[in-house]
Design a protein around this motif. Structure first.
Motif, short mmCIF file in Angstrom:
data_model
loop_
_atom_site.label_atom_id
_atom_site.label_comp_id
_atom_site.label_asym_id
_atom_site.label_seq_id
_atom_site.Cartn_x
_atom_site.Cartn_y
_atom_site.Cartn_z
N SER A 99 -7.84 0.95 -0.87
CA SER A 99 -7.90 1.33 0.54
C SER A 99 -9.00 2.35 0.80
CB SER A 99 -6.55 1.87 1.00
OG SER A 99 -5.56 0.88 0.89
N SER A 100 -9.08 3.36 -0.04
CA SER A 100 -10.11 4.38 0.18
C SER A 100 -11.51 3.85 -0.12
CB SER A 100 -9.82 5.63 -0.65
OG SER A 100 -9.89 5.33 -2.03
N ALA A 101 -11.64 3.00 -1.11
CA ALA A 101 -12.95 2.43 -1.42
C ALA A 101 -13.41 1.51 -0.29
CB ALA A 101 -12.90 1.66 -2.74
N SER A 102 -12.51 0.72 0.27
CA SER A 102 -12.91 -0.16 1.38
C SER A 102 -13.28 0.66 2.61
CB SER A 102 -11.81 -1.16 1.70
OG SER A 102 -10.69 -0.53 2.24
N ALA A 103 -12.57 1.76 2.87
CA ALA A 103 -12.91 2.62 4.01
C ALA A 103 -14.27 3.29 3.79
CB ALA A 103 -11.83 3.67 4.21
N ALA B 4 -23.19 -8.44 7.82
CA ALA B 4 -22.46 -7.20 8.04
C ALA B 4 -21.10 -7.47 8.68
CB ALA B 4 -23.29 -6.26 8.91
N LEU B 5 -21.05 -8.38 9.64
CA LEU B 5 -19.78 -8.69 10.30
C LEU B 5 -18.77 -9.30 9.33
CD1 LEU B 5 -18.58 -8.53 13.13
CD2 LEU B 5 -19.29 -10.88 13.48
N ILE B 6 -19.23 -10.20 8.47
CA ILE B 6 -18.35 -10.78 7.44
C ILE B 6 -17.87 -9.69 6.49
CG2 ILE B 6 -18.30 -12.31 5.43
CD1 ILE B 6 -20.17 -14.19 7.05
N GLY B 7 -18.76 -8.80 6.10
CA GLY B 7 -18.39 -7.70 5.22
C GLY B 7 -17.36 -6.78 5.86
N PHE B 8 -17.55 -6.47 7.15
CA PHE B 8 -16.60 -5.61 7.85
C PHE B 8 -15.23 -6.27 7.97
CE2 PHE B 8 -20.36 -3.53 10.07
CZ PHE B 8 -20.36 -2.46 9.21
N ALA B 9 -15.23 -7.57 8.23
CA ALA B 9 -13.94 -8.28 8.35
C ALA B 9 -13.19 -8.25 7.02
CB ALA B 9 -14.18 -9.72 8.79
N CYS B 10 -13.89 -8.52 5.94
CA CYS B 10 -13.24 -8.50 4.62
C CYS B 10 -12.74 -7.10 4.26
CB CYS B 10 -14.20 -9.00 3.55
SG CYS B 10 -14.57 -10.76 3.65
N LEU B 11 -13.58 -6.09 4.50
CA LEU B 11 -13.18 -4.72 4.17
C LEU B 11 -12.04 -4.23 5.05
CD1 LEU B 11 -16.68 -3.10 3.61
CD2 LEU B 11 -14.95 -3.57 1.87
N LEU C 74 -3.79 -6.11 3.27
CA LEU C 74 -3.27 -6.95 2.17
C LEU C 74 -2.72 -6.11 1.03
CD1 LEU C 74 -5.82 -9.87 1.86
CD2 LEU C 74 -3.41 -10.02 2.36
N ALA C 75 -3.38 -5.01 0.71
CA ALA C 75 -2.94 -4.19 -0.42
C ALA C 75 -1.59 -3.54 -0.17
CB ALA C 75 -3.99 -3.13 -0.75
N THR C 76 -1.27 -3.27 1.09
CA THR C 76 0.00 -2.60 1.40
C THR C 76 1.07 -3.54 1.92
OG1 THR C 76 -0.80 -2.07 3.63
CG2 THR C 76 -1.14 -0.41 1.91
N SER C 77 0.79 -4.82 2.00
CA SER C 77 1.81 -5.77 2.49
C SER C 77 2.89 -5.97 1.43
CB SER C 77 1.17 -7.09 2.88
OG SER C 77 0.58 -7.69 1.75
N PRO C 78 4.13 -6.16 1.86
CA PRO C 78 5.23 -6.29 0.91
C PRO C 78 5.17 -7.61 0.13
CG PRO C 78 6.03 -6.55 3.15
CD PRO C 78 4.60 -6.20 3.24
N VAL C 79 5.53 -7.54 -1.13
CA VAL C 79 5.62 -8.71 -2.00
C VAL C 79 6.90 -8.62 -2.81
CG1 VAL C 79 3.14 -9.07 -2.20
CG2 VAL C 79 4.28 -7.62 -3.84
N GLU C 80 7.26 -9.70 -3.46
CA GLU C 80 8.44 -9.66 -4.31
C GLU C 80 8.16 -8.81 -5.55
OE1 GLU C 80 5.94 -13.19 -4.89
OE2 GLU C 80 7.18 -12.66 -3.19
N ALA C 81 9.19 -8.30 -6.14
CA ALA C 81 9.06 -7.38 -7.28
C ALA C 81 8.34 -8.06 -8.44
CB ALA C 81 10.44 -6.92 -7.74
N GLY C 82 7.41 -7.34 -9.03
CA GLY C 82 6.69 -7.84 -10.19
C GLY C 82 5.48 -8.69 -9.86
N SER C 83 5.23 -8.95 -8.61
CA SER C 83 4.08 -9.77 -8.21
C SER C 83 2.96 -8.88 -7.69
CB SER C 83 4.49 -10.76 -7.13
OG SER C 83 3.37 -11.46 -6.66
#
Length: 98
Positions: free
Chosen positions: A12-16, A48-55, A61-70
């Motif tokens: 998260s911090s690297a993408s910001a 640049a726009l594609i890069g901003f969208a991905c970042l 995505l990194a903070t979205s909930p997932v099942e345990a162990g995934s």
């Protein structure tokens, strides 16, 4: 294999950070220039726009909930980070070359 502790915060911090570098680049490059845009200007803006969208999607995505162990979302976030950083740096490279 489980992701290391701190990988969500690091992604998260690297993408910001790269996002802010891209914003500074667009300001320096002259996004608000009044002249007519060339094809190379459009290519720089699209990369640049594609890069901003991905970042921008990385923390979501990194903070979205997932099942345990995934860690599938962390892997996807890493790929999006790589694509976003690549898009920003391609925009910089195209602007320098042309």
């Amino acid at each position: 294999m489980r992701s290391p502790d701190g990988s969500v915060a690091a992604l998260s911090s690297a993408s910001a950070t790269i996002f802010s570098i891209g914003i500074v680049f667009l300001g320096y490059w002259g996004l608000y220039d009044t002249g007519k845009w060339l094809v190379s200007d459009v290519v720089v803006f699209v990369f640049a726009l594609i890069g901003f969208a991905c970042l921008g999607l990385v923390p979501w995505l990194a903070t979205s909930p997932v099942e345990a162990g995934s860690d599938s979302r962390i892997r996807l976030a890493r790929h999006l980070f790589l694509a976003g950083a690549g898009g920003i740096w391609l925009a910089v490279a195209v602007s320098v070359i042309f």
